[in-house]
Design a protein around this motif. Structure first.
Motif, PDB file in Angstrom:
ATOM      1  N   PHE A   1       0.778  -1.304  -0.049  1.00 38.67           N
ATOM      2  CA  PHE A   1       0.055  -0.064  -0.019  1.00 38.67           C
ATOM      3  C   PHE A   1       0.762   1.108   0.015  1.00 38.67           C
ATOM      4  O   PHE A   1       2.083   1.239   0.337  1.00 38.67           O
ATOM      5  CB  PHE A   1      -1.010   0.042   1.076  1.00 38.67           C
ATOM      6  CG  PHE A   1      -0.230   0.392   2.557  1.00 38.67           C
ATOM      7  CD1 PHE A   1      -0.378   1.461   3.197  1.00 38.67           C
ATOM      8  CD2 PHE A   1       0.289  -0.849   3.238  1.00 38.67           C
ATOM      9  CE1 PHE A   1       0.305   1.588   4.512  1.00 38.67           C
ATOM     10  CE2 PHE A   1       0.825  -0.960   4.368  1.00 38.67           C
ATOM     11  CZ  PHE A   1       0.805   0.565   4.983  1.00 38.67           C
ATOM     12  N   MET A   2       0.350   2.463  -0.295  1.00 34.30           N
ATOM     13  CA  MET A   2       1.116   3.562  -0.437  1.00 34.30           C
ATOM     14  C   MET A   2       0.437   4.645   0.722  1.00 34.30           C
ATOM     15  O   MET A   2       1.553   5.458   0.865  1.00 34.30           O
ATOM     16  CB  MET A   2       0.758   4.215  -1.825  1.00 34.30           C
ATOM     17  CG  MET A   2       1.299   3.292  -3.244  1.00 34.30           C
ATOM     18  SD  MET A   2       0.072   2.225  -3.243  1.00 34.30           S
ATOM     19  CE  MET A   2       0.480   1.647  -5.000  1.00 34.30           C
TER      20      MET A   2
ATOM     21  N   ILE B   1       6.509  -2.387   8.547  1.00 35.77           N
ATOM     22  CA  ILE B   1       5.507  -2.257   7.249  1.00 35.77           C
ATOM     23  C   ILE B   1       6.646  -1.896   6.002  1.00 35.77           C
ATOM     24  O   ILE B   1       7.557  -1.459   6.723  1.00 35.77           O
ATOM     25  CB  ILE B   1       4.430  -1.187   7.268  1.00 35.77           C
ATOM     26  CG1 ILE B   1       5.060   0.373   7.542  1.00 35.77           C
ATOM     27  CG2 ILE B   1       3.159  -1.247   8.345  1.00 35.77           C
ATOM     28  CD1 ILE B   1       4.023   1.306   7.108  1.00 35.77           C
ATOM     29  N   LEU B   2       6.289  -1.937   4.894  1.00 39.15           N
ATOM     30  CA  LEU B   2       6.913  -1.483   3.922  1.00 39.15           C
ATOM     31  C   LEU B   2       5.862  -0.600   3.118  1.00 39.15           C
ATOM     32  O   LEU B   2       4.828  -1.085   3.234  1.00 39.15           O
ATOM     33  CB  LEU B   2       7.654  -2.465   2.941  1.00 39.15           C
ATOM     34  CG  LEU B   2       6.868  -3.535   2.255  1.00 39.15           C
ATOM     35  CD1 LEU B   2       6.277  -3.041   0.963  1.00 39.15           C
ATOM     36  CD2 LEU B   2       7.854  -4.707   2.202  1.00 39.15           C
ATOM     37  N   LEU B   3       6.322   0.223   2.174  1.00 36.55           N
ATOM     38  CA  LEU B   3       5.248   0.873   1.467  1.00 36.55           C
ATOM     39  C   LEU B   3       5.904   1.094  -0.291  1.00 36.55           C
ATOM     40  O   LEU B   3       6.932   1.090  -0.428  1.00 36.55           O
ATOM     41  CB  LEU B   3       5.372   2.415   1.876  1.00 36.55           C
ATOM     42  CG  LEU B   3       4.983   2.848   3.333  1.00 36.55           C
ATOM     43  CD1 LEU B   3       5.075   4.334   3.619  1.00 36.55           C
ATOM     44  CD2 LEU B   3       3.381   2.474   3.450  1.00 36.55           C
TER      45      LEU B   3
ATOM     46  N   LEU C   1       8.800   1.498   9.780  1.00 32.37           N
ATOM     47  CA  LEU C   1       9.096   1.685   8.290  1.00 32.37           C
ATOM     48  C   LEU C   1      10.408   0.978   7.832  1.00 32.37           C
ATOM     49  O   LEU C   1      11.381   1.654   7.905  1.00 32.37           O
ATOM     50  CB  LEU C   1       8.857   2.834   7.828  1.00 32.37           C
ATOM     51  CG  LEU C   1       8.971   3.391   6.320  1.00 32.37           C
ATOM     52  CD1 LEU C   1       8.008   2.610   5.592  1.00 32.37           C
ATOM     53  CD2 LEU C   1       8.530   4.824   5.983  1.00 32.37           C
ATOM     54  N   ASN C   2      10.175  -0.065   7.561  1.00 31.12           N
ATOM     55  CA  ASN C   2      11.253  -1.161   6.939  1.00 31.12           C
ATOM     56  C   ASN C   2      11.905  -0.686   5.797  1.00 31.12           C
ATOM     57  O   ASN C   2      12.970  -0.657   5.363  1.00 31.12           O
ATOM     58  CB  ASN C   2      11.020  -2.489   7.120  1.00 31.12           C
ATOM     59  CG  ASN C   2      10.854  -2.894   8.485  1.00 31.12           C
ATOM     60  OD1 ASN C   2      11.349  -4.049   8.956  1.00 31.12           O
ATOM     61  ND2 ASN C   2      10.072  -2.398   9.458  1.00 31.12           N
ATOM     62  N   ALA C   3      11.146  -0.570   4.806  1.00 32.48           N
ATOM     63  CA  ALA C   3      11.568  -0.612   3.301  1.00 32.48           C
ATOM     64  C   ALA C   3      10.396   0.140   2.434  1.00 32.48           C
ATOM     65  O   ALA C   3       9.363   0.652   2.864  1.00 32.48           O
ATOM     66  CB  ALA C   3      11.479  -1.925   2.723  1.00 32.48           C
ATOM     67  N   ILE C   4      10.850   0.674   1.385  1.00 34.00           N
ATOM     68  CA  ILE C   4      10.261   1.071   0.055  1.00 34.00           C
ATOM     69  C   ILE C   4      10.390   0.226  -1.154  1.00 34.00           C
ATOM     70  O   ILE C   4      11.493  -0.323  -1.420  1.00 34.00           O
ATOM     71  CB  ILE C   4      10.723   2.568  -0.078  1.00 34.00           C
ATOM     72  CG1 ILE C   4      10.122   3.613   0.950  1.00 34.00           C
ATOM     73  CG2 ILE C   4      10.050   3.143  -1.551  1.00 34.00           C
ATOM     74  CD1 ILE C   4      10.888   5.037   0.580  1.00 34.00           C
ATOM     75  N   GLU C   5       9.091  -0.059  -1.746  1.00 36.24           N
ATOM     76  CA  GLU C   5       9.238  -0.891  -2.791  1.00 36.24           C
ATOM     77  C   GLU C   5       9.104  -0.184  -4.052  1.00 36.24           C
ATOM     78  O   GLU C   5       8.202   0.696  -4.068  1.00 36.24           O
ATOM     79  CB  GLU C   5       8.264  -2.085  -2.622  1.00 36.24           C
ATOM     80  CG  GLU C   5       8.776  -3.354  -1.953  1.00 36.24           C
ATOM     81  CD  GLU C   5       7.689  -4.379  -1.866  1.00 36.24           C
ATOM     82  OE1 GLU C   5       7.964  -5.484  -1.350  1.00 36.24           O
ATOM     83  OE2 GLU C   5       6.606  -4.353  -2.358  1.00 36.24           O
TER      84      GLU C   5
ATOM     85  N   PHE D   1      15.418  -0.956   0.084  1.00 33.07           N
ATOM     86  CA  PHE D   1      14.820  -0.584  -1.205  1.00 33.07           C
ATOM     87  C   PHE D   1      14.474  -1.860  -2.040  1.00 33.07           C
ATOM     88  O   PHE D   1      15.290  -2.575  -2.224  1.00 33.07           O
ATOM     89  CB  PHE D   1      15.442   0.432  -1.941  1.00 33.07           C
ATOM     90  CG  PHE D   1      14.873   0.726  -3.368  1.00 33.07           C
ATOM     91  CD1 PHE D   1      13.728   1.797  -3.106  1.00 33.07           C
ATOM     92  CD2 PHE D   1      15.055   0.509  -4.444  1.00 33.07           C
ATOM     93  CE1 PHE D   1      13.018   2.326  -4.303  1.00 33.07           C
ATOM     94  CE2 PHE D   1      14.425   0.933  -5.745  1.00 33.07           C
ATOM     95  CZ  PHE D   1      13.576   1.597  -5.450  1.00 33.07           C
ATOM     96  N   GLY D   2      13.493  -2.173  -2.083  1.00 33.31           N
ATOM     97  CA  GLY D   2      13.074  -3.362  -3.073  1.00 33.31           C
ATOM     98  C   GLY D   2      12.637  -3.007  -4.337  1.00 33.31           C
ATOM     99  O   GLY D   2      12.110  -1.921  -4.472  1.00 33.31           O
TER     100      GLY D   2
END
Length: 352
Positions: free
Chosen positions: A26-27, A45-47, A92-96, A135-136
């Motif tokens: 989700f964003m 979470i990741l976003l 906030l673990n990550a951004i994909e 960063f995924g």
């Protein structure tokens, strides 16, 4: 939770956490959604940050981009985003994901390749400074493909894929060779990995979905075990690893346990998309996490055995009765199932 903006300090904090359950896909980190996530017993979470509606209320005003946007995120806005999440007691673990403009310009060596890469490198540096450690990304110029929908237990709906239903149209201007895609990918790694190392950011590669040999005239490089081994060895780095999507590996028909052992022993599994499918390419359908191709508890136990310490999120989930577009009901089932398995594993191995 700390609001320290030092990437090194915050990366160390994440590294000290155990294997755990998170959510993503989700964003918009609205207060309502963050409360719901906390109610599920989830702290991580990741976003997905690039492909979103410009009217989302909780995105920083000067960073709102259209769906095809190719912008970059400032340190200040990334810190504000992280602090919004942390105010709900969540990490906030990550951004994909990469911008859609990456598909042609970077993956297919378009005219703005270097310009796009510079924007991404600035964003990675800013993520490091803002304390968001992962960063995924994917390398799929043809995108994610499904050809239809199906039903599973109780009439829950899922997406499906059948290669017999594909057409032969190109997704881009022509047919591309595998050699071209590998050359473009190596260039990307050579440009981005040194920046990630300097910034303290981990880069995570997602498989192609579906893992066909090619789609729309474009090779799907990350469709099998051997190609992932090659990817990890092209530009070796402790900061480059896998966004281990168990559903995609299940679609491939690979020995998922062997995959986990190989990359787990190399410390190259950074986080996990925990889902499954029924069937393998060229035809499969998504399903509940407890009804797919693999033994889900055996894989969770193996992740623990090889020393994985990261976040596992529900990936695509069935759409349940009265569900939302985000499948919050389907995700709740998967979160609860994963939490139960993880608790059982801890009790089994640590006597807790």
């Amino acid at each position: 939770m700390s609001s320290d903006t030092s990437g090194d300090v915050r990366s160390d904090e994440f590294d000290e956490l155990p294997m755990r359950i998170g959510v993503g896909q989700f964003m918009d980190p609205s207060e309502k959604r963050l409360r719901y996530i906390k109610q599920l017993g989830v702290d991580d979470i990741l976003l997905n940050m690039y492909q979103y509606d410009p009217d989302y209320e909780h995105m920083p005003d000067d960073e709102r981009m259209p769906l095809e946007g190719d912008g970059e995120w400032s340190v200040e806005n990334l810190v504000a985003l992280r602090e919004r999440v942390e105010a709900a007691g969540i990490r906030l673990n990550a951004i994909e994901n990469v911008p859609i403009s990456f598909y042609e310009d970077v993956m297919l060596n378009g005219p703005k390749r270097d310009e796009q890469l510079e924007k991404l490198k600035r964003t990675i540096r800013n993520m490091g400074e803002a304390g968001i450690p992962i960063f995924g990304y994917h390398w799929a110029p043809a995108g994610v493909w499904r050809t239809g929908s199906d039903t599973v237990r109780g009439g829950a709906t899922v997406s499906s894929f059948d290669a017999d239903d594909l057409d032969d149209e190109y997704t881009h201007d022509r047919e591309y060779t595998e050699e071209e895609l590998w050359e473009n990918y190596e260039y990307f790694l050579e440009e981005v990995i040194p920046v990630a190392e300097e910034a303290g950011i981990k880069l995570c590669l997602h498989p192609n979905d579906p893992p066909m040999e090619r789609l729309g005239g474009v090779p799907q490089l990350f469709r099998n075990f051997e190609n992932f081994k090659r990817a990890m060895d092209l530009v070796p780095s402790d900061n480059h690893g896998l966004e281990l999507c168990l559903g995609c590996w299940s679609q491939m028909g690979e020995d998922v346990a062997e995959v986990i052992r190989y990359f787990g022993e190399r410390d190259e599994i950074f986080y996990v998309h925990f889902r499954d499918v029924d069937g393998t390419v060229p035809a499969f359908k998504e399903t509940f996490v407890d009804e797919g191709n693999y033994d889900e508890y055996a894989l969770l136990a193996l992740l623990d055995e090889v020393g994985f310490e990261g976040m596992m999120i529900p990936d695509h989930t069935p759409h349940l009765e009265d569900d939302t577009d985000w499948e919050h009901r389907g995700r709740a089932f998967t979160v609860g199932y994963l939490r139960g398995m993880l608790r059982g594993r801890v009790a089994e191995t640590r006597g807790e």
